[in-house]
Design an enzyme around this catalytic site. Sequence first.
Site: not given
Length: 184
Positions: A99, A109-110, A134, A160, A176
């Site tokens: 991902y 961010f990731d 999540i 979040y 995502f």
Amino acid sequence: MTLLTLKNKFLKGNGLLQSLLLVVTIFSLTSCAEDETDQFFFDEEAQKVKDEAAIRKYFRDNAVDTTAVVRTQSGLYYLEETKGEGAEIKQGDTIEAHYIGRYTNNLIFDSSYNRGDAFVFTVKESDQTSAGVIKGWVEGLQLMRVGGEGFLYIPSHLAYGPFGNGSVPPSAVLVFEIKVLRKL
């Protein structure tokens, strides 16, 4: 006349003035209490409206084909890029996926690709005793099959929420790109 004399005169004197002073004092104290709680109040419905607007703006800014996007009742958006031919994904399944996580300004961010390892996890919500993902992932992955690739556009209440997590700020809408590799 001394201060003590004035105080005694006031206390023995006009009941209307005393009542007025009491009302003003109570009103002042309750106003302070409301101000304190207001700073911690979070309007989830108003945030959902903001999130929806942010997702739609992202679609416009990034030329996302909205005719191919599915919106679920919860407010999650899913865009299938490659239809998976493998097994359906269900809550409780353990899967391996790659991902890339982005904010709506496209800042990453990731990314499992950057770490060089696919992400292995169980399709269930995180809690204090177990690793999970999540809510947006739990719901979105159940729309996919093994081998599938797609995008999840996740409003903050399915991510979040109002507190954020680590580098993810409060009330962040997340995007995502997910590729489901296999079911374990």
